[in-house]
Structures are given as C-alpha cells and as structure tokens.
Design a protein around this motif. Structure first.
Motif, mmCIF file in Angstrom:
data_model
loop_
_atom_site.group_PDB
_atom_site.id
_atom_site.type_symbol
_atom_site.label_atom_id
_atom_site.label_comp_id
_atom_site.label_asym_id
_atom_site.label_seq_id
_atom_site.Cartn_x
_atom_site.Cartn_y
_atom_site.Cartn_z
ATOM 1 N N ALA A 122 -7.457 57.811 -2.383
ATOM 2 C CA ALA A 122 -7.506 56.374 -2.651
ATOM 3 C C ALA A 122 -6.798 55.620 -1.530
ATOM 4 O O ALA A 122 -5.647 55.877 -1.213
ATOM 5 N N VAL A 123 -7.534 54.700 -0.909
ATOM 6 C CA VAL A 123 -7.018 53.865 0.177
ATOM 7 C C VAL A 123 -7.045 52.431 -0.338
ATOM 8 O O VAL A 123 -8.026 52.021 -0.956
ATOM 9 N N SER A 124 -5.987 51.658 -0.059
ATOM 10 C CA SER A 124 -5.999 50.295 -0.596
ATOM 11 C C SER A 124 -5.157 49.343 0.227
ATOM 12 O O SER A 124 -4.368 49.755 1.069
ATOM 13 N N ASP A 125 -5.378 48.055 -0.042
ATOM 14 C CA ASP A 125 -4.475 47.001 0.407
ATOM 15 C C ASP A 125 -4.314 46.061 -0.787
ATOM 16 O O ASP A 125 -4.693 46.417 -1.906
ATOM 17 N N ALA A 126 -3.810 44.879 -0.584
ATOM 18 C CA ALA A 126 -3.538 43.973 -1.705
ATOM 19 C C ALA A 126 -4.812 43.460 -2.373
ATOM 20 O O ALA A 126 -4.767 43.004 -3.515
ATOM 21 N N LYS A 127 -5.956 43.549 -1.691
ATOM 22 C CA LYS A 127 -7.183 42.936 -2.209
ATOM 23 C C LYS A 127 -8.254 43.928 -2.639
ATOM 24 O O LYS A 127 -9.250 43.535 -3.218
ATOM 25 N N TRP A 128 -8.096 45.212 -2.312
ATOM 26 C CA TRP A 128 -9.117 46.194 -2.663
ATOM 27 C C TRP A 128 -8.526 47.596 -2.707
ATOM 28 O O TRP A 128 -7.506 47.877 -2.103
ATOM 29 N N THR A 129 -9.239 48.453 -3.429
ATOM 30 C CA THR A 129 -8.939 49.885 -3.464
ATOM 31 C C THR A 129 -10.247 50.630 -3.282
ATOM 32 O O THR A 129 -11.248 50.283 -3.907
#
Length: 130
Positions: free
Chosen positions: A15-22
């Motif tokens: 799982a890769v993510s930032d504040a707006k998506w995963t």
C-alpha cells in the motif's frame, strides 16, 4: 496462479499513499504479467493532475462519484461505478473525487511498486525506477 487478497495487502508494504489517495499494488512488474494492477482510493474533495507519459493506464470505477477532465480539450466526463476510462494517448488529465472513489487500475508497462509521481504528474520510465 497468483492469488492475493486486497484486505491482506492494504496494511502492508504493498500500500502506497499520500494525504489524498491510497494505492494497493496487487500485481507488479516482478509478477511477469506485462501489466500491473492496483486498487486506488481517492479521498473526497481531492483533485489530482496526472500525465502518464511513459505508461498507458486503464481505470474502472468500483465505487464513488467524481469526474475526469481532459486537459487538452477541457472536456469533462463523470465518473461513477461502472465507468471506465483509458489514457490511450498518455492524456494529461485532472481527476476529481466528489465522494471517496475506489478505482481498479491497470498500467502498461507494469509498475514496479517503487514509482513516485514526478512534478509533471508522470511516473518515470521503468528503466529509471530503482
């Protein structure tokens, strides 16, 4: 045969993510299929501008509501469950999530899982990913 469970992968290194998506990377280049497959969840109210210059992408909406705008033409398409779009010309686009969007995405060439979006909204070509 490759069998993987989204529920197992969503809390792993897949799982890769930032504040707006995963993005849960379910199938990657090392799997040898010639394409990659991931489930991406976009947060409500988020907006993303991408241009995959080195990849083709096909996306199918599983859940939620949003829109995609073709930057070159300004044309906007509604995204709801059952809608698919394919970036067959490496189209620069703006993706907006009105509600949480759950999307099934395929990339060709396959992602390695180590890609990071560059400033221009693209992923580097596979030979530049370490």
């Amino acid at each position: 045969m490759i069998v993987r469970d989204f529920h197992d992968l969503k809390n792993s290194d897949s799982a890769v993510s930032d504040a707006k998506w995963t993005s849960v990377r379910m199938l990657l280049a090392d799997d040898g299929m010639g394409f990659s497959f991931n489930i991406t969840i976009l947060q409500p109210g988020s907006e993303h501008e991408f241009e995959y210059k080195n990849h083709f992408e096909s996306v199918y909406c599983l859940q939620g509501k949003g829109s995609i705008t073709e930057v070159a033409t300004g044309k906007t398409h509604q995204i709801t469950p059952g809608v698919m779009y394919a970036l067959n010309e490496h189209d620069r686009h703006i993706l907006r999530a009105e509600e949480e969007l759950t999307m099934a995405c395929c990339f060709n060439p396959a992602l390695t899982g180590k890609e990071v979006h560059r400033e221009d909204g693209s992923y580097p070509p596979p030979e530049e990913v370490s």
